[in-house]
Design an enzyme around this catalytic site. Structure first.
Site, PDB file in Angstrom:
ATOM      1  N   ASN A  10       0.478  -0.688   0.030  1.00  8.34           N
ATOM      2  CA  ASN A  10      -0.227   0.256   0.066  1.00  8.34           C
ATOM      3  C   ASN A  10       1.544   1.346  -0.264  1.00  8.34           C
ATOM      4  O   ASN A  10       1.348   1.577   1.097  1.00  8.34           O
ATOM      5  CB  ASN A  10      -1.127  -0.253   1.186  1.00  8.34           C
ATOM      6  N   ARG A  87      -2.418  -2.256  -3.029  1.00  7.36           N
ATOM      7  CA  ARG A  87      -3.954  -1.338  -2.919  1.00  7.36           C
ATOM      8  C   ARG A  87      -3.835   0.299  -3.973  1.00  7.36           C
ATOM      9  O   ARG A  87      -3.420   0.760  -3.655  1.00  7.36           O
ATOM     10  CB  ARG A  87      -4.076  -0.815  -1.396  1.00  7.36           C
ATOM     11  N   HIS A 176     -13.167   2.345   0.002  1.00  9.13           N
ATOM     12  CA  HIS A 176     -12.663   1.183   1.064  1.00  9.13           C
ATOM     13  C   HIS A 176     -13.959   0.205   1.002  1.00  9.13           C
ATOM     14  O   HIS A 176     -14.204  -0.756   1.257  1.00  9.13           O
ATOM     15  CB  HIS A 176     -13.751   2.054   2.520  1.00  9.13           C
ATOM     16  N   ARG A 237     -12.317  14.776   8.801  1.00  9.16           N
ATOM     17  CA  ARG A 237     -12.835  14.464   8.101  1.00  9.16           C
ATOM     18  C   ARG A 237     -14.198  14.936   7.904  1.00  9.16           C
ATOM     19  O   ARG A 237     -14.897  14.557   9.175  1.00  9.16           O
ATOM     20  CB  ARG A 237     -12.649  13.723   6.611  1.00  9.16           C
ATOM     21  N   GLU A 381      -8.425  -5.781   4.751  1.00  5.89           N
ATOM     22  CA  GLU A 381      -8.127  -5.666   3.602  1.00  5.89           C
ATOM     23  C   GLU A 381      -6.736  -6.224   3.098  1.00  5.89           C
ATOM     24  O   GLU A 381      -6.960  -6.922   2.012  1.00  5.89           O
ATOM     25  CB  GLU A 381      -8.089  -3.643   3.688  1.00  5.89           C
TER      26      GLU A 381
END
Ligand code: ADP
Length: 401
Positions: A10, A87, A176, A237, A381
């Site tokens: 990633n 990813r 996601h 966020r 993941e």
């Protein structure tokens, strides 16, 4: 049987997360992070069967970090590696699933940079570094957005002029996806249900948070949009705000677009509301000691999350289960219970003892009797990326212990 070894990467702009997954083993053989790449403080830290380790790799690039990693990976996988899975945050409309990386895939990821100016260049750095260090291994890209390409147009289009969609790709993409896909399939497996005949609501609650409606193995709606700022409240966020907020703040504060964007992405959410922290553990502790900002941040987080889940329910023919995942979803009975308390109209109710039991990686059902199912399912993941990689390298060959 030794299984298959896949290196999962990633890539960030100055970091590279990695995990070596064997599809027959429950835990990664080695996982870690190269960070502050390009600077004198660059470092590599990793965890393996012997414990935690770290090493300074001053000024190392992404490629040099991977070269440093190579002997560690070879040591942990003496049988050899079968492939590398990457990813990639944004696949635009070009990718509806994971795919083997070739030059045309790299070009398509590059063409998507305007939609993910921070993430896609960083992911490409990881891919290019891995192609240089592992030139003979097949490499696979797994996109955060791909799972949501099954959204119907009425769910992904914004009510703005059509030309902005047609000429500039302005639409909802969602993110996601790897996590929503993994936990919903895992929930079906745990419940002995047929994933292709099932309907789920998922809440992925980490630093970034999103919800998703999944019908018969396909994403039908999700809370994030053109960018990962839309939707529910997150660590830093804001999630949804009035779209006029940018011009309002420009008028009253004199802020530039860049400043408003920075505040909404980095200074808002739990951090902005609490004035204390973006970290839910810290907020729970402070709230229990009476910190008003922490209490409000948690209330807003749970109410907005419940509202998002209730709206996602519009996409479902029936509800086979609501799934909580991510650091908060997997570990906070309090947030789960506050959220579900707002969803009485869906008939949802928790069993307090079961809710308290499902923490630190424990999966299970937490609903009270008579309520539709509510599940805690730890996400993975990296494993999903490894399984996608194996499926593409050796079709029908991937199996998980
Ligand atoms: P990322 O999106 O970076 O992968 P994680 O999925 O690890 O993040 O989630 C991080 C969030 O999970 C943080 O807000 C953290 O406080 C929260 N979290 C982790 N453990 C707990 C806990 N025991 N109780 C409440 N929140 C927790």
């Amino acid at each position: 049987m030794t299984g298959n070894n896949i290196l999962v990467i990633n890539g960030g702009s100055s970091s590279l997360k990695f995990a070596l997954i064997n599809d027959q083993e429950a835990n990664p053989r080695i996982s870690g992070l190269a960070e502050r790449l390009g600077s004198v403080e660059a470092g590599l830290s990793w965890k393996d069967s012997q414990g935690k380790h770290s090493k300074a790799i001053s000024k190392a690039s992404h490629q040099q970090a991977l070269a440093e990693l190579l002997p560690l990976v070879q040591n942990a996988a003496p049988e050899g590696l079968q492939g590398v899975g990457h990813r990639v945050v944004h696949g635009g409309e070009a990718f509806t699933g994971s795919c083997l990386i070739d030059n045309s895939v790299i070009d398509a990821i590059r063409a998507t940079i305007p939609l993910a100016p921070l993430h896609n260049p960083a992911n490409l750095m990881g891919i290019e570094a891995a192609l240089a260090v592992f030139p003979d291994l097949p490499q696979v890209a797994v996109f955060d957005t791909a799972f949501h390409q099954s959204l119907p147009d009425y769910a992904y289009r914004y009510a703005i002029p059509t030309s902005l969609y047609e000429q500039h790709g302005v639409r909802r993409y969602g993110f996601h996806g790897t996590s929503h896909r993994y936990v919903s399939a895992e929930a079906a497996r745990l419940m002995n249900a047929d994933y292709q005949q099932s309907s789920w609501l998922t809440a992925h609650l980490g630093n970034g948070c999103s919800t998703c409606a999944i019908v018969n193995g396909q994403s039908r709606d999700t809370s994030m949009g053109l960018t990962p700022l839309e939707g529910v409240v997150m660590g830093t966020r804001s999630g949804d705000v009035d779209p006029n907020l940018h011009s309002h703040l420009a008028n009253v504060m004199g802020w530039t677009l860049a400043e408003v964007t920075r505040v909404l992405n980095n200074e808002s959410g739990l951090k902005g509301l609490s004035g204390l922290s973006n970290d839910m553990r810290t907020l729970e502790e402070a709230a229990s000691e009476g910190h008003a900002g922490a209490q409000l941040a948690m209330e807003v987080f749970c109410y907005r999350l419940a509202k998002s889940l209730a709206s996602m329910a519009c996409a479902l023919p029936q509800l086979d289960g609501l799934i909580f995942t991510g650091g908060i979803g997997e570990n906070s009975p309090l947030i789960r219970s506050k959220t579900v308390a707002h969803l009485r109209l869906l008939g949802l109710q928790l069993d307090d003892a079961a809710n308290l039991r499902c923490i630190r990686g424990v999966a299970g059902e937490i609903q009270a009797s008579g309520s539709p199912r509510v599940l805690v399912v730890p996400t993975n993941e990296e494993l999903q990326i490894a399984l996608d990689t194996l499926n593409l390298i050796q079709p029908h060959g991937a199996a998980h212990a």
